[in-house]
Scaffold this motif. Sequence first.
Motif, PDB file in Angstrom:
ATOM      1  N   PRO A 147       0.803  -1.229   0.000  1.00  0.00           N
ATOM      2  CA  PRO A 147       0.000   0.000   0.000  1.00  0.00           C
ATOM      3  C   PRO A 147       0.829   1.270   0.000  1.00  0.00           C
ATOM      4  N   TYR A 148       2.057   1.205   0.492  1.00  0.00           N
ATOM      5  CA  TYR A 148       2.863   2.411   0.595  1.00  0.00           C
ATOM      6  C   TYR A 148       3.775   2.640  -0.603  1.00  0.00           C
ATOM      7  N   PHE A 149       4.251   1.567  -1.195  1.00  0.00           N
ATOM      8  CA  PHE A 149       5.325   1.720  -2.182  1.00  0.00           C
ATOM      9  C   PHE A 149       5.011   1.148  -3.556  1.00  0.00           C
ATOM     10  N   THR A 263       7.345  -3.985   9.916  1.00  0.00           N
ATOM     11  CA  THR A 263       5.923  -4.054  10.295  1.00  0.00           C
ATOM     12  C   THR A 263       5.156  -2.880   9.709  1.00  0.00           C
ATOM     13  N   ASN A 264       3.865  -3.070   9.628  1.00  0.00           N
ATOM     14  CA  ASN A 264       2.977  -2.003   9.167  1.00  0.00           C
ATOM     15  C   ASN A 264       3.129  -0.756  10.035  1.00  0.00           C
ATOM     16  N   GLU A 265       3.279  -0.925  11.323  1.00  0.00           N
ATOM     17  CA  GLU A 265       3.371   0.232  12.227  1.00  0.00           C
ATOM     18  C   GLU A 265       4.555   1.116  11.857  1.00  0.00           C
ATOM     19  N   VAL A 267       6.321   1.171   8.987  1.00  0.00           N
ATOM     20  CA  VAL A 267       6.219   1.735   7.641  1.00  0.00           C
ATOM     21  C   VAL A 267       5.170   2.839   7.623  1.00  0.00           C
ATOM     22  N   TYR A 268       4.078   2.628   8.339  1.00  0.00           N
ATOM     23  CA  TYR A 268       3.037   3.658   8.436  1.00  0.00           C
ATOM     24  C   TYR A 268       3.598   4.938   9.080  1.00  0.00           C
ATOM     25  N   ARG A 269       4.349   4.739  10.167  1.00  0.00           N
ATOM     26  CA  ARG A 269       4.915   5.887  10.857  1.00  0.00           C
ATOM     27  C   ARG A 269       5.885   6.660   9.946  1.00  0.00           C
TER      28      ARG A 269
HETATM   29  C1  LIG Z   1      -1.555  -0.291   8.752  1.00  0.00           C
HETATM   30  O1  LIG Z   1      -1.745   0.688   9.743  1.00  0.00           O
HETATM   31  C2  LIG Z   1      -2.641   1.735   9.383  1.00  0.00           C
HETATM   32  C3  LIG Z   1      -2.637   2.769  10.475  1.00  0.00           C
HETATM   33  O2  LIG Z   1      -2.824   2.195  11.730  1.00  0.00           O
HETATM   34  C4  LIG Z   1      -4.009   1.160   9.102  1.00  0.00           C
HETATM   35  O3  LIG Z   1      -4.875   2.183   8.672  1.00  0.00           O
HETATM   36  C5  LIG Z   1      -3.894   0.083   8.020  1.00  0.00           C
HETATM   37  O4  LIG Z   1      -5.144  -0.545   7.822  1.00  0.00           O
HETATM   38  C6  LIG Z   1      -2.864  -0.962   8.422  1.00  0.00           C
HETATM   39  N1  LIG Z   1      -2.674  -1.892   7.301  1.00  0.00           N
HETATM   40  C7  LIG Z   1      -2.580  -3.193   7.475  1.00  0.00           C
HETATM   41  C8  LIG Z   1      -2.324  -4.000   6.246  1.00  0.00           C
HETATM   42  O5  LIG Z   1      -2.689  -3.731   8.560  1.00  0.00           O
END
Ligand SMILES: *[C@@H]1O[C@H](CO)[C@@H](O)[C@H](O)[C@H]1NC(C)=O
Length: 344
Positions: A147-149, A263-265, A267-269
């Motif tokens: 989703p990010y890259f 982790t998603n956390e 990469v999200y951060r």
């Molecule tokens: C990743 O984290 C974001 C923010 O907490 C969230 O909106 C998103 O659904 C998460 N994605 C996955 C794949 O867990």
Amino acid sequence: MWKIRTNTFLNFLIVIALVILFYYACFTGDSINPQRSIRRSLRKDIRNLKYVTSALSNPKDYNVWLIFTKVTNVSTLSYKFRDLIHNLLTVSSVPLKFNIIVDRVSQGIAENQIADLLYGNRTLVYSFYDIDESARKIQDIVEVMTPYFSSKPGTYYSDALFYISLGLFRIAPQSQQHAVLLDCDLFKPTALFGLAPELTPVYRHILHMYKAKHNTTFGDYYNTDAPTSNSIHPKGFQGYNSGVVLINLKAQRNSTEFPMIITNETVYRMTSKYRFRGHLGDQDFYTLVGYEYPHLIQTLNCGFNRQLCTWWRDHGYIKIFDKYFKCQHETVVLHGNCNTKIPK
Ligand SMILES: *[C@@H]1O[C@H](CO)[C@@H](O)[C@H](O)[C@H]1NC(C)=O
Ligand SMILES: *[C@@H]1O[C@H](CO)[C@@H](O)[C@H](O)[C@H]1NC(C)=O
Ligand SMILES: *[C@@H]1O[C@H](CO)[C@@H](O)[C@H](O)[C@H]1NC(C)=O
Ligand SMILES: *[C@@H]1O[C@H](CO)[C@@H](O)[C@H](O)[C@H]1NC(C)=O
Ligand SMILES: *[C@@H]1O[C@H](CO)[C@@H](O)[C@H](O)[C@H]1NC(C)=O
């Protein structure tokens, strides 16, 4: 840039575990990172050295990894594959073992190409790895990163193969300790290590929102004259290009930090902090890691991945393009990215 890169090279990555070359990297003054202080690099090199020396005293495998999928008989990829193996066998002074990730159809074509290479008393050691099985092993990583890259879900860039460098430590047999990953649009696959800088302003572009509000060197071109400051990369940071990636598989398997970084956390951060929406897959991730966790990436000099793509010069960056594009180090690997012809 992504618009003009084609499946051909992305389908086809090579990973080479050449401990000898890694060893060479540690000793060669030339390989010292132009983007960080020499002293810091040397400390890191000395640390690596112990590790490498112990690996050298027991050199088991010289592994070349190839990804060879979605190939048809008509595609030039099958000839590139054969030529590449031929070239590697020719330049190598150690016996190589080929690890080839394939789908069912491509495996048959690979077998034909390999048969063509075996004339005289030549032998070739190789094994095949199923693409579906390999993708399954790294599915969680791909789900975090995509989703990010990736430019659009379902495009080639969101393909699992695009993130294989992040999960190879799970796919490769435990006996393999280091790896180098190359795109197939590379030239001279002789001496390659680590991650070299991106040589276009693509990250300046991606970071424009963040840069408008923050005084940061992230995305700036490398500038030896920049004043020294406390910033992580005081001389600028162009980001990384993943055409050449040195991988320390063993350290990845052992690391407690690495699983946290992917982790998603995390990469999200990172992407939120820099308002970063990428489209170049793994190299977007490495670029963020290079800014946030610089100790995890050893920067190689630009000569190890001399990119040739000038797309951004004609797309809004004509004035500063050359400051990003310049590379004063001796070219070891030419990288004809965005379909740029490699000069003969
Ligand atoms: C990743 O984290 C974001 C923010 O907490 C969230 O909106 C998103 O659904 C998460 N994605 C996955 C794949 O867990
Ligand atoms: C590719 O060509 C070879 C011979 O040139 C043939 O034996 C093989 O069946 C072909 N494979 C496919 C998938 O068409
Ligand atoms: C293979 O053949 C070449 C000459 O064709 C010869 O020099 C070499 O010793 C041979 N190698 C082996 C392992 O038999
Ligand atoms: C940005 O930061 C650098 C180093 O910290 C400083 O020298 C420079 O004056 C700052 N620029 C602006 C516009 O604040
Ligand atoms: C494995 O990790 C531990 C601590 O996390 C570290 O002390 C050790 O040096 C690591 N070993 C290798 C081979 O990287």
